[in-house]
Design a protein around this motif. Sequence first.
Motif, mmCIF file in Angstrom:
data_model
loop_
_atom_site.group_PDB
_atom_site.id
_atom_site.type_symbol
_atom_site.label_atom_id
_atom_site.label_comp_id
_atom_site.label_asym_id
_atom_site.label_seq_id
_atom_site.Cartn_x
_atom_site.Cartn_y
_atom_site.Cartn_z
ATOM 1 N N ILE A 181 30.446 51.201 50.785
ATOM 2 C CA ILE A 181 29.213 51.179 50.001
ATOM 3 C C ILE A 181 28.015 50.957 50.917
ATOM 4 C CG2 ILE A 181 27.953 49.936 48.209
ATOM 5 C CD1 ILE A 181 30.650 49.316 46.897
ATOM 6 N N ASP A 182 28.128 50.033 51.884
ATOM 7 C CA ASP A 182 27.027 49.773 52.815
ATOM 8 C C ASP A 182 26.674 51.011 53.616
ATOM 9 O OD1 ASP A 182 26.894 47.196 51.951
ATOM 10 O OD2 ASP A 182 28.053 46.346 53.601
ATOM 11 N N GLN B 225 36.697 49.973 38.291
ATOM 12 C CA GLN B 225 36.652 48.996 39.373
ATOM 13 C C GLN B 225 35.753 47.812 39.001
ATOM 14 O OE1 GLN B 225 35.469 51.913 42.387
ATOM 15 N NE2 GLN B 225 37.295 51.387 43.541
ATOM 16 N N VAL B 226 34.627 48.099 38.336
ATOM 17 C CA VAL B 226 33.723 47.028 37.909
ATOM 18 C C VAL B 226 34.447 46.097 36.935
ATOM 19 C CG1 VAL B 226 31.640 46.521 36.570
ATOM 20 C CG2 VAL B 226 31.598 48.327 38.288
ATOM 21 N N PHE B 227 35.085 46.685 35.892
ATOM 22 C CA PHE B 227 35.771 45.857 34.891
ATOM 23 C C PHE B 227 36.978 45.140 35.493
ATOM 24 C CE2 PHE B 227 33.593 48.832 31.935
ATOM 25 C CZ PHE B 227 32.908 47.884 31.200
ATOM 26 N N MET B 228 37.684 45.795 36.415
ATOM 27 C CA MET B 228 38.842 45.160 37.048
ATOM 28 C C MET B 228 38.422 43.875 37.765
ATOM 29 S SD MET B 228 42.139 45.494 37.509
ATOM 30 C CE MET B 228 42.575 47.217 37.352
ATOM 31 N N ASN B 229 37.292 43.922 38.493
ATOM 32 C CA ASN B 229 36.814 42.745 39.215
ATOM 33 C C ASN B 229 36.303 41.670 38.264
ATOM 34 O OD1 ASN B 229 36.889 43.013 42.289
ATOM 35 N ND2 ASN B 229 36.079 44.993 41.699
ATOM 36 N N LEU B 230 35.487 42.063 37.245
ATOM 37 C CA LEU B 230 34.893 41.080 36.340
ATOM 38 C C LEU B 230 35.967 40.411 35.479
ATOM 39 C CD1 LEU B 230 31.613 42.852 35.146
ATOM 40 C CD2 LEU B 230 31.835 40.953 36.740
ATOM 41 N N LEU C 122 32.573 39.998 43.214
ATOM 42 C CA LEU C 122 31.254 40.143 42.600
ATOM 43 C C LEU C 122 30.315 40.927 43.497
ATOM 44 C CD1 LEU C 122 30.761 36.635 40.947
ATOM 45 C CD2 LEU C 122 31.315 38.801 39.843
ATOM 46 N N THR C 123 30.513 40.848 44.821
ATOM 47 C CA THR C 123 29.705 41.666 45.733
ATOM 48 C C THR C 123 29.971 43.146 45.490
ATOM 49 O OG1 THR C 123 29.884 39.913 47.388
ATOM 50 C CG2 THR C 123 29.118 42.053 48.153
ATOM 51 N N ILE C 124 31.242 43.507 45.301
ATOM 52 C CA ILE C 124 31.608 44.898 45.007
ATOM 53 C C ILE C 124 31.014 45.330 43.672
ATOM 54 C CG2 ILE C 124 33.550 46.413 44.499
ATOM 55 C CD1 ILE C 124 35.189 44.804 46.518
ATOM 56 N N VAL C 125 31.092 44.456 42.658
ATOM 57 C CA VAL C 125 30.530 44.775 41.336
ATOM 58 C C VAL C 125 29.036 45.052 41.438
ATOM 59 C CG1 VAL C 125 29.978 43.804 39.068
ATOM 60 C CG2 VAL C 125 32.270 43.538 40.011
ATOM 61 N N LYS C 126 28.313 44.177 42.126
ATOM 62 C CA LYS C 126 26.859 44.356 42.263
ATOM 63 C C LYS C 126 26.541 45.663 42.968
ATOM 64 C CE LYS C 126 22.744 42.158 44.236
ATOM 65 N NZ LYS C 126 22.247 41.000 45.032
ATOM 66 N N SER C 127 27.280 46.002 44.033
ATOM 67 C CA SER C 127 27.035 47.232 44.782
ATOM 68 C C SER C 127 27.356 48.462 43.950
ATOM 69 C CB SER C 127 27.862 47.231 46.073
ATOM 70 O OG SER C 127 27.538 46.138 46.889
ATOM 71 N N LEU C 128 28.476 48.436 43.206
ATOM 72 C CA LEU C 128 28.854 49.582 42.375
ATOM 73 C C LEU C 128 27.843 49.809 41.260
ATOM 74 C CD1 LEU C 128 32.725 49.101 42.080
ATOM 75 C CD2 LEU C 128 31.527 50.904 43.324
#
Length: 739
Positions: free
Chosen positions: A426-427, A483-488, A558-564
């Motif tokens: 993502i970066d 991926q967002v829901f999996m992490n949250l 949560l870092t992945i969620v914010k980036s996605l």
Amino acid sequence: MRKTYFHKKLLKLLPLFALLIVGLSLRSQDTVPVRDMDPYFDQARRLRNQNKIDQALETLDKAAEEAEKDEDIKGLIDCYHELAILYLKLDREKDTQFYWDRTSVLLADIAYPYGDAIHKYIEAILLFRADQSYQALFMLNEAKQLNNDRNFFNNILLTEALVYLRLEKYESAAKNLNSLVVNSDIYEKDYLSTRGYLGLAELHYKTENFEESAKNGEEALALANTNGFFSEIRQSNSLLAKVYGKLGAYEKALSNSTNLLDIQDSLFTIEKVRVEAKTADKIRDDYKTEEIARQQNTIQELKESQNRSELTAILTSAFLIIISLLAVSLYRNNQIKLKTNDLLQTKNRELQVARDGAVQAMEAKTNFLSTVSHELRTPLYAVTGLTHLLLEENPAEHQKEHLKALKFSGDYLLNFINDILHINKIDANKLEPLHMEFNLKKVINEVMDSLQQSAKENKTKLILDYDSEIPNHLMSDPLKLSQVFMNLIGNAIKFTRGGIVEVICKLKEKNGEDVTLYFEVKDNGIGISKEKQQSIFDGFEQGSIQINREYGGTGLGLTIVKSLLGLFESKIELRSNLGEGSSFSFEIDMKSKEELEDEIAFEITKGEYDFKGLHILVVEDNKINQVITKKMLNKKEISCDIAGSGEEAVALAKENEYDAILMDIHMPGISGEEATIQIRKFNQTTPIIALTAISLDDSVESFYAAGCNDVVTKPFKPEIFYQKIGENIFDKKVRTSLS
């Protein structure tokens, strides 16, 4: 006569200059709606592929008119690019260059990665036509880095194949063309398959494999006839006439020659060429005429402004004395500005050097992480595989505890590696959201089903509150949403023991096809303190050292969620009180497709497969991995042969019949991809499953293009390993029998 975006902007700037003189400023309150240009482009693409160039030109001219009316710069850029491609179809490179130059001006003032990608793609074709093949390949690679649209990627593959054919790099050309033959493009699937077969026919003709050339030529001709691709019908007949002549099949050669003459007499007539040329000239000349008229209008407005300036000149003369007194002061100020500018230029050069260094550092980090990923995954496969085998062999109770701890550590390390690689990707701006049709409720249910076991272990209840007003068919990126829901949801379960985790999905707003959805994941777990809520989305943050030790994890979820969510132009909101639970919410804009009917798709129920009696070829150069894979197969009463290299795998596949082939990708000698390509030349049916230690997102396209049926990333969970084998052997047979 219509006014373009440039003309309107010029008219707006004249009164703005006047207001600046008296020290005023204005802010526009008007917003211009942007129309959907896709129907025009879809129609033009279809007409172009059917060689109806004059109609395609007229369609794009209407699209350009709509884009100008709406001041849609990106839409106008896309129109000019499509016109440039059409003029290439007519072999009018000068007119292509004319529209290419227009888009160069527009792209200079706007950030539009897709437009930049198409711009470089057209430049690559112009270089190719100018016999600058290597420069064309370089430009195609530049274009590929800017956009990952599937249709665009497939057209890049086609153009690369044509360049490789000219350079006589037949293996590279064959790889691209085979990928096009089995493409899944949603816009030009049949057309790209036709071009893929036609390219393979030409390749085999050049390498004097005339029987294979005839086979691919007939495939191309059949697809072209079915879809009305008249240019490809002509090319196929022309090539087949030559091929059958070489094979001595003169009746077939005569038949194709006759077909060629018929289609040239009926479709590629002088009248058709004249109409296309007339339409092309009219559209180009109309644009030039309007451009001249706009310039004349601008000159007239400047003349009128000059007349008004005569009155202004009288007033201006009164200020000349004051200006002359200020001249000395201004001179000194200019000297100071010159020195300041020199200093700024020096600083800019220093910043440019620093930026280049940062880019190189980012590239080095990306390469380093990719290499480390592969090097760590390979030994991890041995750790997790051996642990699984030892647990299956009924160890003593005092050994079970140690083996389970070892298995947990291996899984933890693998998840940690995957999280770091995802953040890195993502970066590096390598991810863009897809735009595809999906069922949101099904996606969320699948995520919740996969986390039910974790919820049961924590004695936590999962609840879904789903708004029935949400359309069944939505357009967005289901993979990144999952991926967002999996992490949250996974985070909520991890920090909630003996409680409730609720997932809320609501329709907030609907306007035609545009919908805004509200999502919330809340729990009654341990909560987050106020002082930690600001940093909780930073990498490796978990609230406190005590929480990390008690609950585990990397702190990257949560870092992945914010980036996605940033890819969807959405922001996540957090509400939490320590000891009372947490709530994470966000909104996403999507498109709905209500006119689509719900499909009842045939699905094979997942369950236990009867593997007994299967015989599989395992291709693996690592001795430890050979032993682990063989034992895992023997557990299910599957027999296997071992190949330690790609060359040995090809030889064994020729001599024996296997139910499936497990193919390691990275091996000394020929790679797994190359071995797969060679096997597919004589065996098209045996399922080949790629086993690779690299990140699945990086090279999946090349695996499928080589002929693999599926991909499994090492180290893998045993249940996934067995499920993939069962799906590709048994499910494939069921689907084949139904077709």
